[in-house]
Structure formats: C-alpha cells, structure tokens
Scaffold this motif. Sequence first.
Motif, mmCIF file in Angstrom:
data_model
loop_
_atom_site.group_PDB
_atom_site.id
_atom_site.type_symbol
_atom_site.label_atom_id
_atom_site.label_comp_id
_atom_site.label_asym_id
_atom_site.label_seq_id
_atom_site.Cartn_x
_atom_site.Cartn_y
_atom_site.Cartn_z
ATOM 1 N N TRP B 176 8.268 1.893 103.228
ATOM 2 C CA TRP B 176 8.418 3.343 103.415
ATOM 3 C C TRP B 176 9.899 3.734 103.460
ATOM 4 C CZ3 TRP B 176 5.081 7.336 103.194
ATOM 5 C CH2 TRP B 176 5.554 8.585 103.632
ATOM 6 N N ARG B 204 3.358 2.438 97.037
ATOM 7 C CA ARG B 204 2.454 3.451 97.632
ATOM 8 C C ARG B 204 3.247 4.540 98.355
ATOM 9 N NH1 ARG B 204 0.385 -1.066 95.871
ATOM 10 N NH2 ARG B 204 -1.836 -1.071 95.437
ATOM 11 N N ILE B 207 4.510 6.968 95.840
ATOM 12 C CA ILE B 207 3.405 7.839 95.399
ATOM 13 C C ILE B 207 3.178 8.939 96.443
ATOM 14 C CG2 ILE B 207 0.881 7.916 95.024
ATOM 15 C CD1 ILE B 207 2.032 6.498 92.670
ATOM 16 N N LEU B 208 3.090 8.538 97.702
ATOM 17 C CA LEU B 208 2.856 9.528 98.774
ATOM 18 C C LEU B 208 3.997 10.532 98.856
ATOM 19 C CD1 LEU B 208 1.502 7.172 101.609
ATOM 20 C CD2 LEU B 208 0.206 9.000 100.509
ATOM 21 N N LEU B 209 5.206 10.061 98.539
ATOM 22 C CA LEU B 209 6.376 10.948 98.636
ATOM 23 C C LEU B 209 6.578 11.776 97.363
ATOM 24 C CD1 LEU B 209 8.706 8.500 100.575
ATOM 25 C CD2 LEU B 209 7.973 10.746 101.393
ATOM 26 N N ALA B 229 -3.174 -0.763 90.495
ATOM 27 C CA ALA B 229 -4.243 -0.138 91.289
ATOM 28 C C ALA B 229 -3.665 0.919 92.239
ATOM 29 C CB ALA B 229 -4.989 -1.203 92.090
ATOM 30 N N GLY B 230 -2.400 0.711 92.644
ATOM 31 C CA GLY B 230 -1.753 1.668 93.550
ATOM 32 C C GLY B 230 -1.085 2.823 92.835
ATOM 33 N N GLY B 231 -1.235 2.880 91.512
ATOM 34 C CA GLY B 231 -0.733 4.045 90.783
ATOM 35 C C GLY B 231 0.542 3.814 89.997
ATOM 36 N N ILE B 355 -3.389 6.429 103.768
ATOM 37 C CA ILE B 355 -3.145 5.062 103.288
ATOM 38 C C ILE B 355 -3.799 4.074 104.235
ATOM 39 C CG2 ILE B 355 -0.894 4.931 104.506
ATOM 40 C CD1 ILE B 355 0.048 3.193 102.053
#
Lengths: 178, 391
Positions: B176, B204, B207-209, B229-231, B355
């Motif tokens: 993070w 991940r 992606i979230l950010l 799989a996580g984008g 998540i």
Amino acid sequence: MFHFSNLVRSKGDPKIISTGPSSLTSADRLARGLGWFSIALGTLELLAPHRVTNALGMHGREGLVRTYGLRELFAGVMTLSVEKRAGLMSRMAGDGLDMVTLAGELRPSNPRAGTVLAALVMVGGITALDYMCAQDLKAQHDPRRGRKRLYTDRSGFPKGITAAKGAALPKPTRTAAT
Amino acid sequence: MKALVWHGKEDIRCDTVSDPEIEHARDAIIKVTSCAICGSDLHLFHNYIPAMMPGDIMGHETMGEVVEVGSGVNGKLKKGDRIVVPFTIICGECDQCKRGNFSVCETTNRNKHMAEKVFGHTTAGLFGYTHLTGGYPGGQAEYLRVPYADATHIKVPDGMSDEQALFLSDIFPTGWQAAAQCDIEPDDTVAVWGCGPVGQMAIRSAILLGAKQVIAIDRIPERLAMAEAGGAITIDFDKESVVSRLNELTDNKGPEKCIDCVGFESHISMAQPDSVLDRAKQMFMLENDRPHVLREIIYVCRPGGIVSIPGVYSGLSDMVPMGALMNKGLTIRTGQTHVNRWTDELKQRIEDGQIDPSFVITHTVPLAQGPEMYRAFRDKQDSCVKVVLKP
C-alpha cells in the motif's frame, strides 16, 4: 547442549535448548564440503606450489600450479555461495584441466609417476562426486517440483475488480440541488 | 517452545528454545496463532544482510493472543486481546513516531550504535531481522515478546480471520505504501516489478487507488497469473523485452509510476548481463546489491515520474544511472514501511470488503515444516507464493 550464541542474548530473549532438522539438504552439505576442499587445495597451491610440484615430479611448473590454485579458490567461493551448481560446474571444468595436466606428467621418465596416477584417480573420483552433487542439487532445488497451479481466481477483491478500481479514492462530495 | 532459528546461510532449523520473558515494563508476550515467511526473510536465509547471528529467531509477520502484559502497558492491551504485530517496533513517543515515520523510530533499536555507524542515523528496531536493527527475536515461534507493546500492536476486530489480518503486519501496508507514495492519478500507468507477495499487494493497492492501468513484470507463470487475476496487464521478462513492451503500452511515454518490489536479489540471467556482473561482484564482496530492476526502472520511467522502492536494498549498489535519474527529474520514494501509519485505514478496507489479503496465501503448514518451506519458497516449488505457518 551449550550454544555460544546464548551468551549474548538479553535476559528475556529465548535461548536455544536443542536444535532440530535443518533446511540444508544432503546435497547442500556435500557442496559446502567440496567448496571448503577447493579453498584448502587452492590455498595450498597458491602459497606452497613447490610442495605440489615436488610430490608430482613437476619441477619448474610452480607458476602453473599457482594459477590453478587461484582458479580453485574462485571455484570454492562460488561453490560456497548460493549459486552452488555454478561453482560445481566450475570445479568440474577445473578437474578436467587438472586431469589433462596430470596425464601429461605420466611419462616413464617421471620418478613420481605412481603418485601422479594416484592423483589422477583421486581427481576422477572427486569429479564424479562433483557431478553427483550438481545433479542432486538440480533435482532438490528444481522449481518444477510439486504441483503446478495458476491462481487465476485470486483477485483479492471480494466485490470484483470493477468495483475495486478507484475504490480507495475519496468520494466526490455532493452539492446540494438548487 | 518451538521456533525457527537461523544457524547460518541457508540453514534454518526448528529448534527448541526457552520461552520469552517480560524484560521491560512496556513488553507483552503473545501466543502466536499465525505467522508467515516474508520475501525479505530470504535475504537473511541467503545471509546477504549483515549482522545476523546463529541463534536468531526468524520472522516479522506475526499475530496472536496476548498472554502476559508488563506493568507499563497501561491498559492499552490486556490478556486475551488478539493482535497483529507490526514488523517495525515503535515507541509512539519520539519525534519520528509523532510525524508518522514509524520505521525510523529513534527509540526502539537497541543496537543504535551499530545502525548509526552503518546508516548514519538509527532506524527502528525490527523483529527477526539483523542485529543492525536491534536483533529482536522474531515471530516464527510459539511465543513472541513484543517490546513497546503499548504502541507496537494492531488490534484485530472481531470477526476478522487470522488470514485476513495477518498481512497487516507487513506485506499489505508495504504494498500500500509503495502505491500511495506514487501519488497515483487517474490517467497514470503504474508498473510493478516483481509479483511476489509485496508486488501482489502493490498491484491491488494501485487498482484501489485508481490507476488507469497497472502492469506487472515477472517470469513465474503462477505469479503472473495471480497478478492478472488482480487486474494487471502482465509482462514475462523471459519472453519479451520489458522496456519495449512498457513503451508500447504507454504510447512510447513510459509508465508515470514505477514500483520496485524486487530489491537487491534480482534474477540472474545471461539475458541481463548486468545481473551476472553484479552477482560476480557480490560473491567477492565488491558490491552488496544486484540493482538490475532499479536500473531498468530509471531507464524506462516517464520523465517527471515517481520511482517507489519497497524492495529491500542492503548496502552499496554499482552503476545506478544517476544521469538518467537526474536529467529525467525522477522522484525516488523508498523506506521500510511505516506500518502503523496505514493500518487503521487498511483494516477498515478489509472490513468493508474492498480487499481480502488472504488471496495471496498458497501454503498453510505447521511451524515444524518451516525449514523445508523456506526452501520451497526460495526455489518457487509447488507454485509457492506465500507461506503461513501455524505454531
């Protein structure tokens, strides 16, 4: 059992009482032994080449023995490192060179021909050991060991990727309708 | 108790050791319920990090139940509390802790004199790491003494499983922080080198950010599949040129944000001759690190971009292209993770279902199998990505 490291631990820190099985495999240990053997032989050849040439009737070839000693030291350091197989390969190449050199000294005029023959047999045996160790290491550390799985279903996003995209961004503040 | 103990290079053993004891008023002892092997444990396994000693207990990703509390914990913890232990030991009171720079806490390193000589100034004490960072026993054990426990803990909410919470100790906040310090904007491409556990978390997090696209670089099929799989869009550096492909995916501009989740043990390959030279120098102690990834990042990153380095570097790195770094105006952000700066927020994201960090676990085994799992994880056998140990 006494462990030196226990002496430097602070009062509240755990101290070893007895040791369990190691992560080192038998091949790792053999490679380590061969690495130290290289270091010992290399040091001897580098610092006391005349002892080697006297024993093998190779007078006047001290320079060559010193070069081989240096090579042996490099191979030893590599065999003791994480890249043990590369070290063993280098040792095998060096063994080949040693055997060619020794074979050249197997002439009838050499009064030490018997010792040279014994050395040749010994180098042959160690080469076989190097080879077996390298093969064992390859097998034991092969990344293809075990099941092969792809983790195509592991997004880590319980609500799916579309919902996850930008989910951590601050939500836009709503303006009151006028 | 049983613990995984470092005895030398590639030599980890499951030993019987004495139980930890309260040493200072702010200590607490936990009964470990779950712990994990981290990628940075492999640096210790390979003996690349200086100042390890035989007898050191490994592990800095740990959680458990409080069983004993010192008199100075002042009610912040009580017996029976479930806590995750951040890998950085913090006092919560020094100037750096007050600024949120927890990984450089000025108080907790009990071998400050060593750290000051090597780093110039001390950094925080760390669990299960080198004596440069205090030599504190780690958490791959049945019990762990937590120093400064009143500050060094993350309480686990009811209903959150060990598997969901455990990675708040390190890899989740590390991934993070790696992404957060990139200041990601909606039209950014974020490239992540290394799809190990921290890389997966960084992907991940990006992606979230809200990154426009995330690109993951590795060579291990199962890790690339997990990244996809996580984008992420994936690049297998054994099969294609990283620089060419990154330029192709960014209209020849290069990714704006680059994250190095590899660190100083980059893959050695004849296709990357600099890595071979680095390894040779490393072997003869002429260089500490193999900074291939860092060189590649500096070369390919878009001018004005940000380079984030959560991957561990140990000492001296040669041939880092300072000219490109300077002329392109790149910003480098790095550091051990300020775990507690992020954990409240990340705990909330797990609770909200944004998540679930447990996706990364591929192996759960008893503590006694630790030594063989170190080997399997290092050799990437059995499609191993993340190992959780149960004492």
